[in-house]
Write a protein that holds these residues in place. Structure first.
Motif, PDB file in Angstrom:
ATOM      1  N   ALA A 194       0.850  -1.199   0.000  1.00 37.85           N
ATOM      2  CA  ALA A 194       0.000   0.000   0.000  1.00 37.85           C
ATOM      3  C   ALA A 194       0.878   1.238   0.000  1.00 37.85           C
ATOM      4  N   ASN A 282      -1.028  -0.936  -4.394  1.00 39.05           N
ATOM      5  CA  ASN A 282      -2.394  -1.187  -3.925  1.00 39.05           C
ATOM      6  C   ASN A 282      -2.784  -2.623  -4.252  1.00 39.05           C
ATOM      7  N   PRO A 297      -7.431  -2.731  -6.796  1.00 37.30           N
ATOM      8  CA  PRO A 297      -6.991  -2.247  -5.499  1.00 37.30           C
ATOM      9  C   PRO A 297      -7.622  -3.030  -4.348  1.00 37.30           C
TER      10      PRO A 297
END
Ligand code: NDP
Length: 375
Positions: A194, A282, A297
């Motif tokens: 992330a 992501n 994502p």
């Protein structure tokens, strides 16, 4: 700035009305009438990007909430906010007089969306004022602070929910269920990355570069990796090894730009994670003995998308932003109205902070393995 605070409605009257309504729940929320059609009055605390662009618009989409109050250190923001959302002067506060919210029956819950170092002190003021607390991630600067928030809310018989919006997202909830179902057999390994690129000098949110205010990628985005690794396994990690791989040391002084970390779970499950302010990342993948499932994502505002090795496709379901935040706040409001536990209670935030505490200690020791404190 704060205007008229007079109110004919007292705590005593609130408790009497609860008693009359037969609200005998063990932990009846303070000052809240329990009618199903009731909308939770929410005060936004900190009128920055997240409040302005996501939470306030999302509150307009909710079924069980309404934007009732504003708490800000910038009076200059108020004309626009009050004009747009019709918040009366009597429901506007500064950080200095925030405690006076105790006397305001329009406000049931506060949503703290300030820099991270203020989450705990503001949560304690709100809890002591008898208001439910919704708090953005990371819940606090460390697990000790988080535990103090849990205690303050428990002592004051108010709810504490962490703004883990993903835990309200349907595909994430599917992954959480798969932690129990194990459709592809034993989980062997996770990957959770992330991050976002685009840090610029002079940005409004310069606090993200400031160690004293909770800056750095780990607090901002690494917490998504940690939370995902925990909800995808349904287990608490035992130990962490973390490496600070910050490249732009001239910009990132005392905070991490990039952190790589490895979580060890029971059953020999390992999670490999990267978080960064220097790369767009992501992706979440769960590798099992008979297949895999993944989302990319896995922390998008428009909902998550993914697939599995058996051909299953996970389509985004909630619709465009800010429907996820509306869903989150409606679920947290229903927990208050129904006197049930929120989906992401304070303890969930504390569990992640225990991992972050250990990860920071590991990174300071050049990646030495650090055991994670147990609750
Ligand atoms: P911003 O910098 O855009 O806004 C923070 C606001 O906090 C400021 O505008 C200011 O509002 C207030 N504030 C109070 N004290 C300070 C201080 N000492 N320094 C700076 N600001 C201060 O940040 P974001 O809105 O992006 O982030 C706020 C919180 O929300 C963070 O905890 C972050 O992690 C979280 N967040 C969560 C997201 C999610 O997807 N769940 C996404 C983005 C952020 P005012 O002038 O009104 O006092």
């Amino acid at each position: 700035m704060t205007g008229d605070r007079t109110s004919g409605w007292t705590r005593r009257q609130a408790l009497q009305s609860l008693a009359l309504a037969g609200a005998a729940a063990a932990w009846a929320p303070r000052g809240l009438a329990q009618a199903p059609s009731r909308r939770i009055g929410v005060a936004l605390v900190g009128l920055g990007h997240y409040s302005r662009d996501l939470l306030a618009p999302a509150l307009q989409l909710t079924k069980h909430c309404r934007l009732a109050g504003l708490v800000t250190g910038s009076p200059g923001k108020l004309p626009e906010w009050q004009g747009r959302y019709g918040v009366p002067d009597r429901n506007v506060y500064s950080y200095d007089d925030f405690h006076r919210i105790a006397d305001n029956p329009d406000i049931d819950a506060v949503y703290i969306a300030t820099p991270n170092h203020l989450h705990k002190p503001l949560a304690l003021v709100a809890a002591n004022a008898g208001k439910h607390v919704w708090c953005e991630k990371p819940m606090a600067m460390d697990a000790t602070e988080g535990e103090a928030m849990v205690k303050a809310c428990r002592d004051n018989k108010v709810q504490l929910a962490v703004g883990y919006r993903m835990q309200h997202e349907p595909n994430t909830r599917r992954f959480m269920a798969m932690a129990k179902e194990r459709p592809f057999g034993r989980i062997i390994k996770l990957r959770a990355d992330a991050g976002w690129w685009g840090w610029r000098d002079g940005a409004d949110d310069a606090w993200r570069l400031d160690p004293a205010r909770g800056g750095g990628a780990m607090y901002d985005m690494g917490v998504y990796c940690v939370n995902a690794a925990r909800y995808c396994t349904g287990l608490e990690p035992l130990a962490v090894s973390a490496f600070d791989e910050t490249a732009r040391r001239d910009l990132f002084k005392g905070v991490d730009e990039t952190m790589r970390f490895r979580l060890e779970f029971p059953d020999d499950i390992v999670a490999e994670c990267v978080t960064s302010f220097g790369r767009n990342l992501n992706t979440l993948q769960v590798d099992c003995e008979r297949g895999w499932y993944a989302m990319s994502p896995f922390q998008g505002y428009e909902g998550n998308a993914g697939r599995a090795s058996d051909g299953t496709v996970f389509e985004p379901q909630l619709g465009p932003r800010p429907r996820m935040q509306a869903e989150q706040m409606d679920q947290d409001a229903l927990a208050i109205l129904g006197n049930t536990a929120p989906r992401a209670p304070g303890e969930e935030g504390v569990a992640d902070l225990r991992v972050l505490d250990a990860a920071f200690a590991s990174a300071r020791g050049d990646g030495k393995r650090v055991e994670i404190a147990r609750g």
